[in-house]
Design a protein around this motif. Structure first.
Motif, mmCIF file in Angstrom:
data_model
loop_
_atom_site.group_PDB
_atom_site.id
_atom_site.type_symbol
_atom_site.label_atom_id
_atom_site.label_comp_id
_atom_site.label_asym_id
_atom_site.label_seq_id
_atom_site.Cartn_x
_atom_site.Cartn_y
_atom_site.Cartn_z
ATOM 1 N N THR A 15 91.699 67.589 93.898
ATOM 2 C CA THR A 15 90.321 68.004 93.766
ATOM 3 C C THR A 15 89.675 68.154 95.134
ATOM 4 O OG1 THR A 15 90.163 66.809 91.682
ATOM 5 C CG2 THR A 15 88.107 67.394 92.713
ATOM 6 N N SER A 16 88.942 69.250 95.318
ATOM 7 C CA SER A 16 88.212 69.433 96.573
ATOM 8 C C SER A 16 87.030 68.464 96.602
ATOM 9 C CB SER A 16 87.703 70.867 96.691
ATOM 10 O OG SER A 16 86.625 71.077 95.800
ATOM 11 N N PRO A 17 86.523 68.154 97.782
ATOM 12 C CA PRO A 17 85.365 67.252 97.860
ATOM 13 C C PRO A 17 84.163 67.753 97.063
ATOM 14 C CG PRO A 17 86.360 67.480 100.015
ATOM 15 C CD PRO A 17 87.043 68.471 99.108
ATOM 16 N N LEU A 18 83.883 69.056 97.104
ATOM 17 C CA LEU A 18 82.737 69.580 96.359
ATOM 18 C C LEU A 18 82.926 69.456 94.854
ATOM 19 C CD1 LEU A 18 81.805 72.710 98.477
ATOM 20 C CD2 LEU A 18 80.568 70.555 98.315
ATOM 21 N N LYS A 19 84.153 69.678 94.387
ATOM 22 C CA LYS A 19 84.421 69.528 92.956
ATOM 23 C C LYS A 19 84.312 68.064 92.542
ATOM 24 C CE LYS A 19 87.221 73.624 92.232
ATOM 25 N NZ LYS A 19 88.537 74.149 91.856
ATOM 26 N N LYS A 24 81.203 63.841 89.811
ATOM 27 C CA LYS A 24 80.457 62.582 89.868
ATOM 28 C C LYS A 24 79.050 62.781 89.338
ATOM 29 C CE LYS A 24 78.939 58.540 90.913
ATOM 30 N NZ LYS A 24 78.947 57.604 89.814
ATOM 31 N N CYS A 25 78.412 63.883 89.721
ATOM 32 C CA CYS A 25 77.058 64.171 89.244
ATOM 33 C C CYS A 25 77.040 64.394 87.730
ATOM 34 C CB CYS A 25 76.479 65.368 89.984
ATOM 35 S SG CYS A 25 76.167 65.038 91.734
ATOM 36 N N LEU A 26 78.048 65.094 87.220
ATOM 37 C CA LEU A 26 78.149 65.278 85.765
ATOM 38 C C LEU A 26 78.292 63.933 85.063
ATOM 39 C CD1 LEU A 26 80.389 68.407 85.215
ATOM 40 C CD2 LEU A 26 78.158 67.999 84.208
ATOM 41 N N ASP A 27 79.097 63.061 85.632
ATOM 42 C CA ASP A 27 79.283 61.731 85.066
ATOM 43 C C ASP A 27 77.973 60.952 85.087
ATOM 44 O OD1 ASP A 27 80.885 59.453 84.103
ATOM 45 O OD2 ASP A 27 80.476 58.628 86.103
ATOM 46 N N ASN A 48 72.176 67.208 97.452
ATOM 47 C CA ASN A 48 72.267 68.589 97.951
ATOM 48 C C ASN A 48 73.553 69.291 97.544
ATOM 49 O OD1 ASN A 48 69.806 68.879 99.345
ATOM 50 N ND2 ASN A 48 70.588 67.623 101.006
ATOM 51 N N PHE A 49 74.574 68.525 97.196
ATOM 52 C CA PHE A 49 75.877 69.090 96.866
ATOM 53 C C PHE A 49 76.153 69.097 95.365
ATOM 54 C CE2 PHE A 49 75.978 67.186 101.046
ATOM 55 C CZ PHE A 49 76.551 68.177 101.822
ATOM 56 N N ARG A 50 75.188 68.688 94.541
ATOM 57 C CA ARG A 50 75.404 68.433 93.109
ATOM 58 C C ARG A 50 75.860 69.645 92.312
ATOM 59 N NH1 ARG A 50 70.252 69.502 93.967
ATOM 60 N NH2 ARG A 50 68.974 70.501 92.383
ATOM 61 N N ASN A 51 75.570 70.860 92.783
ATOM 62 C CA ASN A 51 75.965 72.054 92.043
ATOM 63 C C ASN A 51 77.333 72.584 92.446
ATOM 64 O OD1 ASN A 51 73.664 72.261 90.374
ATOM 65 N ND2 ASN A 51 72.504 72.989 92.124
ATOM 66 N N GLY A 52 78.031 71.839 93.286
ATOM 67 C CA GLY A 52 79.389 72.224 93.645
ATOM 68 C C GLY A 52 79.491 73.195 94.800
ATOM 69 N N HIS A 53 78.426 73.322 95.598
ATOM 70 C CA HIS A 53 78.497 74.173 96.782
ATOM 71 C C HIS A 53 77.699 73.539 97.915
ATOM 72 C CE1 HIS A 53 74.432 75.676 95.958
ATOM 73 N NE2 HIS A 53 74.812 75.767 94.716
ATOM 74 N N LYS A 54 77.974 73.999 99.120
ATOM 75 C CA LYS A 54 77.278 73.480 100.291
ATOM 76 C C LYS A 54 75.848 73.989 100.291
ATOM 77 C CE LYS A 54 81.377 73.336 103.182
ATOM 78 N NZ LYS A 54 82.010 73.854 104.397
ATOM 79 N N PRO A 55 74.898 73.141 100.652
ATOM 80 C CA PRO A 55 73.506 73.600 100.707
ATOM 81 C C PRO A 55 73.262 74.454 101.942
ATOM 82 C CG PRO A 55 73.654 71.343 101.449
ATOM 83 C CD PRO A 55 75.033 71.728 100.954
ATOM 84 N N LYS A 56 72.250 75.289 101.872
ATOM 85 C CA LYS A 56 71.843 76.054 103.052
ATOM 86 C C LYS A 56 71.109 75.097 103.978
ATOM 87 C CE LYS A 56 71.441 80.388 100.614
ATOM 88 N NZ LYS A 56 70.562 81.447 100.149
ATOM 89 N N VAL A 57 71.446 75.156 105.244
ATOM 90 C CA VAL A 57 70.852 74.245 106.218
ATOM 91 C C VAL A 57 70.091 75.058 107.252
ATOM 92 C CG1 VAL A 57 71.344 72.494 107.961
ATOM 93 C CG2 VAL A 57 72.730 72.612 105.900
ATOM 94 N N THR A 58 68.883 74.630 107.536
ATOM 95 C CA THR A 58 68.086 75.267 108.570
ATOM 96 C C THR A 58 68.173 74.398 109.819
ATOM 97 O OG1 THR A 58 66.565 76.094 106.904
ATOM 98 C CG2 THR A 58 65.782 76.083 109.174
ATOM 99 N N VAL A 59 68.536 75.025 110.926
ATOM 100 C CA VAL A 59 68.651 74.313 112.193
ATOM 101 C C VAL A 59 67.459 74.681 113.063
ATOM 102 C CG1 VAL A 59 70.065 73.978 114.249
ATOM 103 C CG2 VAL A 59 71.152 74.359 112.024
#
Length: 68
Positions: A15-19, A24-27, A48-59
């Motif tokens: 399993t990938s980290p995002l999956k 975990k969030c589903l659980d 920020n990662f709960r939907n299975g993708h990386k969030p957009k980050v503003t620098v």
């Protein structure tokens, strides 16, 4: 090693980290996908990662704001 521990280890290795975070969030939300999207726990480090993708980050460039 118990059979259940072996199965968890096999699942984690594939399993990938995002999956894994999404699972975990589903659980945490009782298996309800809609509840994961509506999760109110914004202080959770996984939020920020709960939907299975990386969030957009503003620098921000702090030097540009200070006029340096």
């Amino acid at each position: 090693m118990k059979a259940s521990e072996r199965k968890v280890n096999e699942m984690t290795a594939k399993t990938s980290p995002l999956k894994a975070i999404k699972a975990k969030c589903l659980d945490c939300m009782g298996g309800h996908k809609k509840e994961v999207k509506l999760c109110p726990s914004v202080e959770c480090p996984l939020w920020n990662f709960r939907n299975g993708h990386k969030p957009k980050v503003t620098v921000f460039n702090l030097d540009a704001e200070n006029g340096d």
